[in-house]
Motif scaffolding. Structure first.
Motif, PDB file in Angstrom:
ATOM      1  N   PRO A  52       0.819  -1.229   0.000  1.00 35.63           N
ATOM      2  CA  PRO A  52       0.000   0.000   0.000  1.00 35.63           C
ATOM      3  C   PRO A  52       0.842   1.263   0.000  1.00 35.63           C
ATOM      4  N   ARG A  53       0.304   2.321  -0.616  1.00 36.65           N
ATOM      5  CA  ARG A  53       1.073   3.567  -0.787  1.00 36.65           C
ATOM      6  C   ARG A  53       0.426   4.754  -0.101  1.00 36.65           C
ATOM      7  N   SER A  54      -0.623   4.511   0.699  1.00 38.71           N
ATOM      8  CA  SER A  54      -1.307   5.622   1.368  1.00 38.71           C
ATOM      9  C   SER A  54      -1.824   5.106   2.709  1.00 38.71           C
ATOM     10  N   PRO A  55      -2.085   6.030   3.660  1.00 38.63           N
ATOM     11  CA  PRO A  55      -2.693   5.581   4.918  1.00 38.63           C
ATOM     12  C   PRO A  55      -4.005   4.844   4.661  1.00 38.63           C
ATOM     13  N   TYR A  56      -4.759   5.277   3.657  1.00 37.39           N
ATOM     14  CA  TYR A  56      -5.992   4.561   3.301  1.00 37.39           C
ATOM     15  C   TYR A  56      -5.666   3.123   2.891  1.00 37.39           C
ATOM     16  N   GLY A  57      -4.667   2.963   2.036  1.00 43.14           N
ATOM     17  CA  GLY A  57      -4.296   1.625   1.561  1.00 43.14           C
ATOM     18  C   GLY A  57      -3.843   0.739   2.716  1.00 43.14           C
ATOM     19  N   VAL A  58      -3.082   1.321   3.645  1.00 41.20           N
ATOM     20  CA  VAL A  58      -2.614   0.543   4.801  1.00 41.20           C
ATOM     21  C   VAL A  58      -3.807   0.107   5.649  1.00 41.20           C
ATOM     22  N   ALA A  59      -4.759   1.028   5.858  1.00 38.27           N
ATOM     23  CA  ALA A  59      -5.946   0.697   6.660  1.00 38.27           C
ATOM     24  C   ALA A  59      -6.750  -0.421   5.980  1.00 38.27           C
ATOM     25  N   LYS A  60      -6.836  -0.375   4.648  1.00 44.11           N
ATOM     26  CA  LYS A  60      -7.576  -1.419   3.923  1.00 44.11           C
ATOM     27  C   LYS A  60      -6.867  -2.776   4.035  1.00 44.11           C
ATOM     28  N   VAL A  61      -5.532  -2.753   4.036  1.00 41.52           N
ATOM     29  CA  VAL A  61      -4.788  -4.011   4.196  1.00 41.52           C
ATOM     30  C   VAL A  61      -5.109  -4.620   5.563  1.00 41.52           C
ATOM     31  N   TYR A  62      -5.150  -3.767   6.583  1.00 45.33           N
ATOM     32  CA  TYR A  62      -5.489  -4.239   7.934  1.00 45.33           C
ATOM     33  C   TYR A  62      -6.880  -4.897   7.933  1.00 45.33           C
ATOM     34  N   GLY A  63      -7.852  -4.214   7.364  1.00 42.58           N
ATOM     35  CA  GLY A  63      -9.222  -4.758   7.337  1.00 42.58           C
ATOM     36  C   GLY A  63      -9.303  -6.050   6.536  1.00 42.58           C
TER      37      GLY A  63
END
Ligand code: NAP
Ligand code: G4F
Length: 330
Positions: free
Chosen positions: A147-158
């Motif tokens: 992931p390349r954004s805080p949004y992407g990181v949060a989606k990886v977590y979910g």
């Protein structure tokens, strides 16, 4: 009659999914946040059959209350802070809602049905943004996430939390890795709708030009109405799983502009588009292109709207909407 709960009911996908489920005879509940959500009227007008319950993904007890009120067979978790650009300046709240909100939803489900983990089938709205700096072309369910954004990181977590709850507790929890999907209901902050609204206004003499960031980024853009059908199909499978949902084509923002302007008869548009660095991102996702073979073969799903048709239907909608505004303004 089957029953469903949808978080993110006020969003683009929430509205399309509610329409789909109502047409299939479902009793549909929507989780809506805020004491006076400005989109309540839109939801009531667009999908009048939906029962609205208030709640917030950051508040687990409100999700549990929504589950008790709706008694669903299926829970579609579409709620998120979904605008990637916003997520750098608002990384904490994005993590709380888009990431930890998924944990809250899964835990609320466990509390709701402690003895039967499969009682409610769960859908998680994962994203191609998780592929970020892509490690394979095209991207599949097996592609390493970067992931390349805080949004992407949060989606990886979910995403991984959904897989973890499926594996740990035997929940029927599926994750749809959806590539970008658009429609006339797309929020105007996203690049496609920003362009189609601007093109409509320029063609009607209501606006002089449009300011944009990186025109060379490439996305795999489909139609939102097709993509909610894939969500529903995932929850009808005997076994929960993860699926890439994409058109398997990629196009640049520049190509989107070209088609959008040609829809209103403007061939030379270069002087109408200016570069504004404030619309560039600290880290860009340069190229997304999916491979939805697994979904096509196992779910029997396929996109029905191609790229030129998508651009055309969005521009046509926005021209009509802007014309109505002009008439109303006298
Ligand atoms: P959207 O139009 O931005 O809708 C997001 C929804 O989330 C809105 O209903 C919003 O409600 C709700 N929400 C925000 N914060 C919340 C909170 N704290 N608690 C409960 N609900 C909250 O997004 P979309 O395009 O429909 O996308 C649906 C989902 O798919 C999102 O999870 C998105 O990240 C994911 N996704 C979208 C795409 C795409 O291309 N569209 C691709 C991959 C994945 P308010 O009206 O109250 O703000
Ligand atoms: O339309 P966008 O803001 O969508 P983005 O970042 O691809 O995210 C969307 O798709 C994801 C799936 O991959 C979802 F998970 C997510 O929730 C959301 O729905 O930006 C698309 C591209 C970017 O490369 C951006 O840099 O357009 C580029 N762009 C260029 N000028 C712009 C602009 N984006 C926006 N929003 N505004 C501009 O002026």
């Amino acid at each position: 009659m089957p029953r469903a709960l949808i978080s993110g009911i006020t969003g683009q996908d929430g509205l399309y999914l509610a329409e789909l489920l109502l047409a299939k005879g479902y009793v549909v509940y929507g989780l809506m946040r805020g004491q006076n959500n400005p989109k309540r009227e839109l939801v009531e007008q667009t999908v009048p059959g939906v029962h609205l319950v208030t709640g917030d993904l950051t508040d687990i007890s409100s999700i549990l209350r929504a589950l008790e009120a709706s008694q669903p067979d299926e829970f579609y978790n579409l709620g998120a802070i979904s605008f990637v650009a916003y997520s750098w300046e608002n990384a904490r709240i994005t993590s709380d809602v888009t990431g930890l909100g998924v944990l809250n939803a899964l835990e609320a489900l466990r509390l709701f049905s402690p003895t039967d983990p499969k009682r409610v089938r769960f859908y998680q709205a994962s994203s191609s943004e998780m592929f970020g700096k892509v490690q394979t072309v095209p991207q599949t369910e097996e592609t390493l996430l970067w992931p390349r954004s805080p949004y992407g990181v949060a989606k990886v977590y979910g995403h991984y939390m959904t897989i973890n709850y499926r594996e740990s507790y035997g929940m029927h929890a599926s994750s749809g890795i959806l590539f970008n999907h658009e429609s006339p209901r797309r929020g105007p902050e996203f690049v496609t709708r920003k362009i189609t609204q601007a093109v409509a206004r320029i063609s009607l003499g209501m606006q002089d030009g449009i300011m944009l960031g990186n025109l060379e980024a490439r996305r795999d853009w489909g139609f939102a109405g097709d993509y909610v059908e894939a969500m529903w199909r995932m929850l009808q499978m005997d076994e929960a799983d993860d699926y890439v949902i994409s058109t398997n084509e990629t196009h640049s923002i520049r190509e989107f502009l070209e088609l959008a302007f040609s829809e209103v008869g403007i061939d030379d548009w270069s002087h109408l588009v200016s570069f504004d660095p404030s619309f560039t991102r600290p880290a860009e996702v340069d190229l997304l292109i999916g491979d939805s073979t697994k979904a096509q073969s196992r779910l029997g799903w396929a996109p029905t709207v191609d790229f030129p048709t998508l651009v055309s239907l969005m521009v046509k909608h926005d021209v009509e909407e802007q014309e109505r505004l002009l008439v109303r303004a006298g």
